[in-house]
Enzyme design. Structure first.
Site, PDB file in Angstrom:
ATOM      1  N   ALA A 161     -65.254 -11.962 107.064  1.00 39.92           N
ATOM      2  CA  ALA A 161     -66.510 -11.718 106.344  1.00 39.92           C
ATOM      3  C   ALA A 161     -66.389 -10.388 105.618  1.00 39.92           C
ATOM      4  O   ALA A 161     -65.580  -9.539 105.991  1.00 39.92           O
ATOM      5  CB  ALA A 161     -67.691 -11.665 107.306  1.00 39.92           C
ATOM      6  N   TYR A 221     -76.299  -8.530 102.289  1.00 41.81           N
ATOM      7  CA  TYR A 221     -75.357  -8.882 103.349  1.00 41.81           C
ATOM      8  C   TYR A 221     -76.022  -9.790 104.377  1.00 41.81           C
ATOM      9  O   TYR A 221     -75.505 -10.856 104.725  1.00 41.81           O
ATOM     10  CB  TYR A 221     -74.809  -7.614 104.014  1.00 41.81           C
ATOM     11  CG  TYR A 221     -74.104  -7.869 105.319  1.00 41.81           C
ATOM     12  CD1 TYR A 221     -72.876  -8.541 105.351  1.00 41.81           C
ATOM     13  CD2 TYR A 221     -74.659  -7.459 106.525  1.00 41.81           C
ATOM     14  CE1 TYR A 221     -72.235  -8.789 106.550  1.00 41.81           C
ATOM     15  CE2 TYR A 221     -74.016  -7.700 107.724  1.00 41.81           C
ATOM     16  CZ  TYR A 221     -72.809  -8.363 107.725  1.00 41.81           C
ATOM     17  OH  TYR A 221     -72.180  -8.614 108.924  1.00 41.81           O
ATOM     18  N   GLY A 265     -58.938  -8.051 111.032  1.00 41.62           N
ATOM     19  CA  GLY A 265     -60.066  -7.154 111.228  1.00 41.62           C
ATOM     20  C   GLY A 265     -60.278  -6.784 112.685  1.00 41.62           C
ATOM     21  O   GLY A 265     -59.624  -7.315 113.590  1.00 41.62           O
ATOM     22  N   THR A 324     -74.359 -12.094 112.417  1.00 42.20           N
ATOM     23  CA  THR A 324     -74.745 -10.708 112.625  1.00 42.20           C
ATOM     24  C   THR A 324     -76.227 -10.579 112.951  1.00 42.20           C
ATOM     25  O   THR A 324     -77.020 -11.453 112.585  1.00 42.20           O
ATOM     26  CB  THR A 324     -74.444  -9.881 111.355  1.00 42.20           C
ATOM     27  OG1 THR A 324     -74.893  -8.540 111.536  1.00 42.20           O
ATOM     28  CG2 THR A 324     -75.120 -10.462 110.130  1.00 42.20           C
ATOM     29  N   ASP A 325     -76.584  -9.482 113.585  1.00 40.04           N
ATOM     30  CA  ASP A 325     -78.005  -9.211 113.803  1.00 40.04           C
ATOM     31  C   ASP A 325     -78.681  -8.717 112.523  1.00 40.04           C
ATOM     32  O   ASP A 325     -79.896  -8.546 112.494  1.00 40.04           O
ATOM     33  CB  ASP A 325     -78.212  -8.244 114.965  1.00 40.04           C
ATOM     34  CG  ASP A 325     -77.564  -6.895 114.764  1.00 40.04           C
ATOM     35  OD1 ASP A 325     -76.802  -6.711 113.779  1.00 40.04           O
ATOM     36  OD2 ASP A 325     -77.793  -6.008 115.601  1.00 40.04           O
ATOM     37  N   LYS A 384     -75.163 -13.791 105.328  1.00 36.61           N
ATOM     38  CA  LYS A 384     -74.796 -14.242 106.674  1.00 36.61           C
ATOM     39  C   LYS A 384     -75.771 -15.316 107.171  1.00 36.61           C
ATOM     40  O   LYS A 384     -75.357 -16.282 107.821  1.00 36.61           O
ATOM     41  CB  LYS A 384     -74.717 -13.068 107.648  1.00 36.61           C
ATOM     42  CG  LYS A 384     -73.588 -12.084 107.342  1.00 36.61           C
ATOM     43  CD  LYS A 384     -72.214 -12.740 107.398  1.00 36.61           C
ATOM     44  CE  LYS A 384     -71.749 -12.914 108.823  1.00 36.61           C
ATOM     45  NZ  LYS A 384     -70.376 -13.416 108.933  1.00 36.61           N
ATOM     46  N   ASP A 420     -56.652 -17.645 101.426  1.00 38.67           N
ATOM     47  CA  ASP A 420     -57.780 -17.276 100.575  1.00 38.67           C
ATOM     48  C   ASP A 420     -58.924 -18.237 100.876  1.00 38.67           C
ATOM     49  O   ASP A 420     -58.895 -19.402 100.467  1.00 38.67           O
ATOM     50  CB  ASP A 420     -57.368 -17.361  99.108  1.00 38.67           C
ATOM     51  CG  ASP A 420     -58.481 -16.992  98.149  1.00 38.67           C
ATOM     52  OD1 ASP A 420     -59.619 -16.728  98.600  1.00 38.67           O
ATOM     53  OD2 ASP A 420     -58.213 -16.966  96.932  1.00 38.67           O
TER      54      ASP A 420
END
Length: 188
Positions: A72, A136, A15, A113-114, A140, A48
């Site tokens: 993620a 989401y 990613g 993440t924010d 997280k 995986d």
């Protein structure tokens, strides 16, 4: 770098963020083992993260000194539509990886993440109360909580919108927005 060289496993190395982390670590002379699942290559080990037995075997085989968990499902719309798989990847896998890092005496970094915040009172500090508005963000935050429960020495980084050298414009919300401005007829 001599004795400063360490072995690092980077999950999600295919990613946008994972590629940058791998590149930065390699430039500093570290031995890096990148993992991916759907985009594994000859340079990235297929792993995986929903298979806890395979993950444990992989980590025990490689015995990293650090694990940087970049993998993620980061797209909120996909998260809403595939909740069980996203819960596994974003909430359960981080705790398992943090536990394995603890057992291996490896430093663990969890990329969050924010989106764990509601956006009403930025900028946010470490001690600000999370209040995720979507699935989401909730997964997280659950990942953060699982990491904290499994490994008190782990680092959790709450990263805002990512942008950079994307192989596919869809890797970054910034690029998606730029594409929509350039081609408004593509918006649906």
């Amino acid at each position: 770098m001599g004795s400063d060289k360490i072995k690092i496993v980077v999950t999600g190395a295919s990613g946008l963020l994972g590629r940058a982390v791998v590149q930065a670590a390699e430039q500093r002379g570290h031995e890096v083992i990148g993992t991916a699942y759907s985009r594994a290559t000859d340079k990235l080990a297929k792993l995986d993260l929903s298979d806890s037995t395979a993950v444990a075997a992989f980590m025990n085989q490689h015995r990293p000194q650090a694990i940087i968990h970049c993998a993620a499902e980061k797209r909120p719309d996909v998260a809403e539509n595939n909740q069980a798989a996203v819960e596994q990847l974003n909430a359960q896998a981080p705790g398992h990886l943090a536990q394995l890092a603890q057992q291996l005496n490896a430093f663990f970094v969890y990329i969050s993440t924010d989106y764990v915040f509601d956006g009403t009172k930025p900028p946010y500090g470490v001690d600000d109360q999370p209040n995720p508005l979507n699935f989401y963000g909730r997964t997280k935050l659950a990942g953060e909580q699982a990491v904290q429960a499994a490994n008190k020495q782990a680092a959790i980084l709450r990263v805002p919108v990512l942008y950079g050298d994307a192989k596919d414009p869809k890797e970054s919300a910034v690029n998606v927005l730029v594409d929509l401005v350039r081609n408004p007829s593509d918006a649906k």
